[in-house]
Design a protein around this motif. Structure first.
Motif, PDB file in Angstrom:
ATOM      1  N   GLN A   5      25.764  33.406  54.397  1.00 39.03           N
ATOM      2  CA  GLN A   5      26.887  33.270  53.487  1.00 39.03           C
ATOM      3  C   GLN A   5      28.192  33.150  54.257  1.00 39.03           C
ATOM      4  N   LEU A   6      29.164  32.506  53.626  1.00 38.94           N
ATOM      5  CA  LEU A   6      30.493  32.463  54.196  1.00 38.94           C
ATOM      6  C   LEU A   6      31.103  33.848  54.116  1.00 38.94           C
ATOM      7  N   SER A   7      32.021  34.124  54.966  1.00 39.60           N
ATOM      8  CA  SER A   7      32.728  35.388  54.926  1.00 39.60           C
ATOM      9  C   SER A   7      34.076  35.190  54.253  1.00 39.60           C
ATOM     10  N   THR A   8      34.231  35.750  53.062  1.00 41.61           N
ATOM     11  CA  THR A   8      35.505  35.661  52.360  1.00 41.61           C
ATOM     12  C   THR A   8      36.596  36.291  53.204  1.00 41.61           C
ATOM     13  N   ARG A   9      36.302  37.430  53.773  1.00 36.89           N
ATOM     14  CA  ARG A   9      37.275  38.126  54.608  1.00 36.89           C
ATOM     15  C   ARG A   9      37.667  37.255  55.799  1.00 36.89           C
ATOM     16  N   GLY A  10      36.692  36.603  56.404  1.00 38.23           N
ATOM     17  CA  GLY A  10      36.981  35.735  57.545  1.00 38.23           C
ATOM     18  C   GLY A  10      37.886  34.571  57.177  1.00 38.23           C
ATOM     19  N   VAL A  11      37.620  33.956  56.025  1.00 38.24           N
ATOM     20  CA  VAL A  11      38.453  32.834  55.577  1.00 38.24           C
ATOM     21  C   VAL A  11      39.867  33.321  55.286  1.00 38.24           C
ATOM     22  N   LEU A  12      39.988  34.466  54.609  1.00 33.96           N
ATOM     23  CA  LEU A  12      41.310  35.001  54.291  1.00 33.96           C
ATOM     24  C   LEU A  12      42.074  35.378  55.553  1.00 33.96           C
ATOM     25  N   ARG A  13      41.409  36.022  56.482  1.00 36.71           N
ATOM     26  CA  ARG A  13      42.070  36.448  57.721  1.00 36.71           C
ATOM     27  C   ARG A  13      42.429  35.283  58.632  1.00 36.71           C
ATOM     28  N   SER A  14      41.715  34.180  58.499  1.00 34.64           N
ATOM     29  CA  SER A  14      41.981  33.030  59.362  1.00 34.64           C
ATOM     30  C   SER A  14      43.301  32.358  59.022  1.00 34.64           C
ATOM     31  N   GLY A  15      43.824  32.622  57.841  1.00 39.16           N
ATOM     32  CA  GLY A  15      45.059  31.987  57.415  1.00 39.16           C
ATOM     33  C   GLY A  15      44.868  30.565  56.929  1.00 39.16           C
ATOM     34  N   ARG A  16      43.627  30.135  56.765  1.00 34.84           N
ATOM     35  CA  ARG A  16      43.352  28.752  56.372  1.00 34.84           C
ATOM     36  C   ARG A  16      43.761  28.429  54.944  1.00 34.84           C
ATOM     37  N   LEU A  17      43.965  29.435  54.114  1.00 33.50           N
ATOM     38  CA  LEU A  17      44.406  29.173  52.747  1.00 33.50           C
ATOM     39  C   LEU A  17      45.919  29.006  52.665  1.00 33.50           C
ATOM     40  N   THR A  18      46.620  29.445  53.709  1.00 29.83           N
ATOM     41  CA  THR A  18      48.070  29.330  53.743  1.00 29.83           C
ATOM     42  C   THR A  18      48.458  27.869  53.920  1.00 29.83           C
ATOM     43  N   GLY A  19      49.463  27.453  53.214  1.00 33.05           N
ATOM     44  CA  GLY A  19      49.960  26.096  53.371  1.00 33.05           C
ATOM     45  C   GLY A  19      49.205  25.048  52.570  1.00 33.05           C
ATOM     46  N   LEU A  20      48.245  25.463  51.752  1.00 35.80           N
ATOM     47  CA  LEU A  20      47.508  24.504  50.928  1.00 35.80           C
ATOM     48  C   LEU A  20      48.246  24.190  49.626  1.00 35.80           C
ATOM     49  N   GLY A  21      49.279  24.957  49.334  1.00 33.26           N
ATOM     50  CA  GLY A  21      50.037  24.738  48.114  1.00 33.26           C
ATOM     51  C   GLY A  21      49.293  25.138  46.855  1.00 33.26           C
ATOM     52  N   LEU A  22      48.385  26.092  46.978  1.00 24.53           N
ATOM     53  CA  LEU A  22      47.591  26.527  45.832  1.00 24.53           C
ATOM     54  C   LEU A  22      48.385  27.495  44.964  1.00 24.53           C
ATOM     55  N   THR A  23      48.165  27.411  43.670  1.00 27.17           N
ATOM     56  CA  THR A  23      48.738  28.399  42.764  1.00 27.17           C
ATOM     57  C   THR A  23      47.940  29.695  42.917  1.00 27.17           C
ATOM     58  N   ALA A  24      48.455  30.755  42.359  1.00 23.87           N
ATOM     59  CA  ALA A  24      47.743  32.037  42.413  1.00 23.87           C
ATOM     60  C   ALA A  24      46.381  31.921  41.732  1.00 23.87           C
ATOM     61  N   GLY A  25      46.330  31.232  40.597  1.00 24.18           N
ATOM     62  CA  GLY A  25      45.061  31.056  39.890  1.00 24.18           C
ATOM     63  C   GLY A  25      44.061  30.254  40.695  1.00 24.18           C
ATOM     64  N   GLU A  26      44.520  29.182  41.319  1.00 17.71           N
ATOM     65  CA  GLU A  26      43.628  28.376  42.158  1.00 17.71           C
ATOM     66  C   GLU A  26      43.085  29.196  43.316  1.00 17.71           C
ATOM     67  N   ARG A  27      43.944  29.997  43.903  1.00 20.68           N
ATOM     68  CA  ARG A  27      43.529  30.827  45.034  1.00 20.68           C
ATOM     69  C   ARG A  27      42.484  31.859  44.592  1.00 20.68           C
ATOM     70  N   LEU A  28      42.683  32.486  43.443  1.00 18.05           N
ATOM     71  CA  LEU A  28      41.714  33.464  42.938  1.00 18.05           C
ATOM     72  C   LEU A  28      40.348  32.818  42.717  1.00 18.05           C
ATOM     73  N   VAL A  29      40.341  31.661  42.068  1.00 25.11           N
ATOM     74  CA  VAL A  29      39.080  30.965  41.815  1.00 25.11           C
ATOM     75  C   VAL A  29      38.425  30.571  43.130  1.00 25.11           C
ATOM     76  N   LEU A  30      39.202  30.073  44.067  1.00 25.87           N
ATOM     77  CA  LEU A  30      38.648  29.678  45.365  1.00 25.87           C
ATOM     78  C   LEU A  30      38.035  30.860  46.101  1.00 25.87           C
ATOM     79  N   ILE A  31      38.678  32.007  46.044  1.00 29.66           N
ATOM     80  CA  ILE A  31      38.141  33.199  46.709  1.00 29.66           C
ATOM     81  C   ILE A  31      36.782  33.576  46.118  1.00 29.66           C
ATOM     82  N   VAL A  32      36.655  33.500  44.802  1.00 27.59           N
ATOM     83  CA  VAL A  32      35.360  33.797  44.170  1.00 27.59           C
ATOM     84  C   VAL A  32      34.320  32.764  44.596  1.00 27.59           C
ATOM     85  N   LEU A  33      34.703  31.493  44.620  1.00 25.99           N
ATOM     86  CA  LEU A  33      33.765  30.452  45.049  1.00 25.99           C
ATOM     87  C   LEU A  33      33.306  30.695  46.483  1.00 25.99           C
ATOM     88  N   ILE A  34      34.236  31.024  47.358  1.00 29.45           N
ATOM     89  CA  ILE A  34      33.881  31.300  48.756  1.00 29.45           C
ATOM     90  C   ILE A  34      32.943  32.494  48.842  1.00 29.45           C
TER      91      ILE A  34
END
Length: 98
Positions: A5-34
């Motif tokens: 499985q992917l590591s949600t914590r790893g993706v969040l800590r990597s900073g890869r979600l920063t700068g994508l221009g996602l709304t808070a709702g998009e980010r929440l859904v993406l975190i669940v998908l990850i």
């Protein structure tokens, strides 16, 4: 969590979600998908599951998923049906190394 499985914590800590221009709702859904994705970034939780785990209404989830597709953050691998969930793939640049 298994090694496949992917590591949600790893993706969040990597900073890869920063700068994508996602709304808070998009980010929440993406975190669940990850959180539900396998080693290839394939994920297919039910909309109800995404809503429950994100704290959003199902209608909100239904708005966020197409926005994530439009933004290139996820892609549809297989459309769902009345009794099956849509399969998505998380964009590789969010979870692969190198």
């Amino acid at each position: 969590m298994s090694a496949t499985q992917l590591s949600t914590r790893g993706v969040l800590r990597s900073g890869r979600l920063t700068g994508l221009g996602l709304t808070a709702g998009e980010r929440l859904v993406l975190i669940v998908l990850i959180d539900h994705a396998d080693a290839d970034g394939i994920t297919f939780p039910a909309e109800r599951t995404i809503a429950n785990e994100s704290g959003m209404q199902r209608s909100g989830v239904q708005k966020q998923l197409p926005a994530l597709v439009r933004n290139g953050v996820i892609r549809v691998v297989q459309e769902g049906g009345p009794r099956s969930s849509t399969r998505y793939q998380i964009a590789p640049q969010l979870w692969t190394t190198g």
